[in-house]
Write an enzyme that holds these catalytic residues in place. Sequence first.
Site, PDB file in Angstrom:
ATOM      1  N   ARG A 213      17.073   4.488 -30.179  1.00 26.77           N
ATOM      2  CA  ARG A 213      18.052   4.691 -29.048  1.00 26.77           C
ATOM      3  C   ARG A 213      17.988   5.016 -28.031  1.00 26.77           C
ATOM      4  O   ARG A 213      17.188   6.183 -27.708  1.00 26.77           O
ATOM      5  CB  ARG A 213      19.947   5.167 -29.290  1.00 26.77           C
ATOM      6  CG  ARG A 213      19.855   4.976 -31.167  1.00 26.77           C
ATOM      7  CD  ARG A 213      20.549   5.743 -31.649  1.00 26.77           C
ATOM      8  NE  ARG A 213      20.241   5.408 -33.080  1.00 26.77           N
ATOM      9  CZ  ARG A 213      21.813   4.988 -33.398  1.00 26.77           C
ATOM     10  NH1 ARG A 213      22.726   4.705 -33.175  1.00 26.77           N
ATOM     11  NH2 ARG A 213      21.719   5.049 -34.478  1.00 26.77           N
TER      12      ARG A 213
ATOM     13  N   ASP B 234      23.672   5.777 -26.938  1.00 29.59           N
ATOM     14  CA  ASP B 234      23.404   6.296 -28.581  1.00 29.59           C
ATOM     15  C   ASP B 234      23.387   5.037 -29.303  1.00 29.59           C
ATOM     16  O   ASP B 234      22.894   5.207 -30.934  1.00 29.59           O
ATOM     17  CB  ASP B 234      24.323   7.319 -29.240  1.00 29.59           C
ATOM     18  CG  ASP B 234      26.020   7.538 -28.743  1.00 29.59           C
ATOM     19  OD1 ASP B 234      26.230   7.396 -28.417  1.00 29.59           O
ATOM     20  OD2 ASP B 234      26.734   7.124 -30.281  1.00 29.59           O
ATOM     21  N   ASN B 235      24.156   4.408 -28.977  1.00 29.44           N
ATOM     22  CA  ASN B 235      24.278   2.419 -28.860  1.00 29.44           C
ATOM     23  C   ASN B 235      23.425   1.513 -28.558  1.00 29.44           C
ATOM     24  O   ASN B 235      24.344   0.375 -28.761  1.00 29.44           O
ATOM     25  CB  ASN B 235      26.278   2.396 -29.429  1.00 29.44           C
ATOM     26  CG  ASN B 235      26.619   3.081 -30.093  1.00 29.44           C
ATOM     27  OD1 ASN B 235      26.206   3.622 -31.102  1.00 29.44           O
ATOM     28  ND2 ASN B 235      28.268   3.544 -29.681  1.00 29.44           N
TER      29      ASN B 235
ATOM     30  N   ASP C  21      33.112  12.766 -42.891  1.00 31.04           N
ATOM     31  CA  ASP C  21      32.847  13.474 -43.894  1.00 31.04           C
ATOM     32  C   ASP C  21      31.064  12.475 -44.606  1.00 31.04           C
ATOM     33  O   ASP C  21      31.186  12.458 -45.665  1.00 31.04           O
ATOM     34  CB  ASP C  21      33.687  12.417 -44.906  1.00 31.04           C
ATOM     35  CG  ASP C  21      34.053  11.228 -44.567  1.00 31.04           C
ATOM     36  OD1 ASP C  21      33.588  10.626 -43.363  1.00 31.04           O
ATOM     37  OD2 ASP C  21      34.970  10.822 -44.641  1.00 31.04           O
TER      38      ASP C  21
ATOM     39  N   GLY D 219      23.332  12.181 -33.892  1.00 29.83           N
ATOM     40  CA  GLY D 219      22.283  11.697 -34.181  1.00 29.83           C
ATOM     41  C   GLY D 219      23.357  11.145 -35.861  1.00 29.83           C
ATOM     42  O   GLY D 219      24.460  10.986 -36.122  1.00 29.83           O
TER      43      GLY D 219
HETATM   44  P1  AMP Z   1      29.819   5.759 -33.515  1.00 30.57           P
HETATM   45  O1  AMP Z   1      31.217   6.033 -33.606  1.00 30.57           O
HETATM   46  O2  AMP Z   1      29.551   5.042 -35.017  1.00 30.57           O
HETATM   47  O3  AMP Z   1      28.362   5.279 -32.795  1.00 30.57           O
HETATM   48  O4  AMP Z   1      28.901   6.988 -34.127  1.00 30.57           O
HETATM   49  C1  AMP Z   1      28.942   8.580 -33.194  1.00 30.57           C
HETATM   50  C2  AMP Z   1      28.582   9.505 -33.966  1.00 30.57           C
HETATM   51  O5  AMP Z   1      29.213   9.958 -34.863  1.00 30.57           O
HETATM   52  C3  AMP Z   1      27.173   9.139 -34.180  1.00 30.57           C
HETATM   53  O6  AMP Z   1      26.687  10.444 -34.041  1.00 30.57           O
HETATM   54  C4  AMP Z   1      27.680   9.199 -35.967  1.00 30.57           C
HETATM   55  O7  AMP Z   1      26.594   9.377 -37.261  1.00 30.57           O
HETATM   56  C5  AMP Z   1      28.763  10.053 -36.752  1.00 30.57           C
HETATM   57  N1  AMP Z   1      29.980   9.171 -37.043  1.00 30.57           N
HETATM   58  C6  AMP Z   1      30.791   8.630 -36.880  1.00 30.57           C
HETATM   59  N2  AMP Z   1      31.693   8.904 -37.826  1.00 30.57           N
HETATM   60  C7  AMP Z   1      31.328   9.491 -39.135  1.00 30.57           C
HETATM   61  C8  AMP Z   1      31.572  10.217 -39.691  1.00 30.57           C
HETATM   62  N3  AMP Z   1      32.332   9.697 -40.599  1.00 30.57           N
HETATM   63  N4  AMP Z   1      31.180  11.135 -40.335  1.00 30.57           N
HETATM   64  C9  AMP Z   1      30.188  12.180 -39.963  1.00 30.57           C
HETATM   65  N5  AMP Z   1      29.845  11.408 -38.956  1.00 30.57           N
HETATM   66  C10 AMP Z   1      30.422  10.491 -37.983  1.00 30.57           C
HETATM   67 MG    MG Z   2      26.432   4.765 -33.097  1.00 29.05          MG
END
Ligand code: AMP
Ligand code: MG
Length: 472
Positions: A179, A244-245, A121, A86
């Site tokens: 996604r 998810d991406n 965070d 999410g």
């Molecule tokens: P991503 O690597 O950007 O595809 O993120 C994977 C998951 O980790 C997603 O659900 C993001 O919302 C969550 N996420 C990544 N960085 C943070 C952060 N700093 N705080 C909270 N959730 C995060």
């Molecule tokens: Mg992502």
Amino acid sequence: MTTQIPFDNSFAALKGGFFSFQAPEPAPKPQLLAYNDALGAELGISKGSDTELAAIFGGANVPDGAEPLAQLYAGHQFGNYNPQLGDGRAVLLGEVIDSNGKRRDIQLKGSGRTPYSRGGDGKAWLGPVLREYVVSEAMHALGIPTTRALAAVATGEQVYRETALPGAVVTRVAASHIRVGTFQVFSARGQLEQLQTLTDYTIARHYPDAIGPEGLLQAVMDAQARLIPAWMGVGFIHGVMNTDNCQIAGETIDYGPCAFMDAFSADRVFSSIDRGGRYSYANQPDIAIWNMAQLATSLVALMPEPDVAVERFTAMLHAMKDALRAEWLKVFAAKLGICEPQGDDGDLIADLLALMEAAGSDFTNTFHALCNGSAIDEISDRVAYVIWHDKWQRRIENETDPAAVMAKANPALIPRNHQIEKMIVAAQSGDFAPFHRLNIALADPFSNSPEFDDLRRPPNKEEIVPATFCGT
Ligand code: AMP
Ligand code: MG
């Protein structure tokens, strides 16, 4: 307020647990770093002062008509299913209908915690925000489907990673943020009603000609089969092609550990966490198929005869391999000035790539140099190159206008990793000139303006960026 965003939200009206309403956390001292005027105009936004824009796109001021929410999704991360991800650091402000009649999402990324933040965070620091801004806009200028960057705002607060870093928010614009993982979560939970709602919504929004789950699956496969070869044609490595991406509308999304290759190497990996090379340059087509297999698995439950559907979906996945190969051939043939690839063209391309790989040739500069016949400087095996060159010249003799085809397929400029890194380092000490200069240069990537010669130069030894890190 003079800034007006003509919101027209539809996702926020979906019933069944697709999201949680969540206001962004206000940035304490928002400062506007960039606002994309052309994109803003396309979205019908009338803009006020920089202060106002900073307040809105830093989360301090929720504009009229916005219904901020965090979306639920799941996903396979490096092949392992995570049942609940999410938007952990993003909120969707809402949607607008753009000047082409297309529905677009406007999302803040880095604007604080949400119910899906898990241990995080919810924040982002300046580096990844500026990287996403520059690289996503560069991809757009390269003609590759992508989410866009509307604004970047410094929040005025520190975020803590290994050290304290300046916080920032990027405003992302996407065809939608649905996604593969959005389908997975409802399928895995056996929530078929939601899965059906999501399918109907997605078809209506993105693929109105598609009929049912099977039509949707085919349309998404087609979009991915166009997208991944386009990446490969510019030496792009996404780096974190988790489900998810993988966006349903077929845009490049989530510029985390992504990178453009300098020296060509088919197995190239940048992401520091991709130890097995799952998301290497050359593995991207197979991973796209793997991701589509997860979408297919999620959609099977909606089919009247699941057993029959499994067989049909499997056949579609096999066919996707051919579709990817055909598109890859088209992309690389165009790089050699060939409009319609045929016969041995695959070998012609493979032979050149083998010479480049052996020499560690710069991917972008070699193809660009082919346009004016100077690629020999990029390839060490000169004898083999001359033989290849002869073969190539004979092949394009009867092409109508190979030079024009090549000029559109071989950019002079890509966002090189070392330039991105330098830009981030400068920005951390308050110098945003390199950031603005990169945006200007990359807006016109096919032009060869001498003003940007330095940005076309591959990194020297000290400048090479060996690895990238996730954009948290
Ligand atoms: P991503 O690597 O950007 O595809 O993120 C994977 C998951 O980790 C997603 O659900 C993001 O919302 C969550 N996420 C990544 N960085 C943070 C952060 N700093 N705080 C909270 N959730 C995060
Ligand atoms: Mg992502």
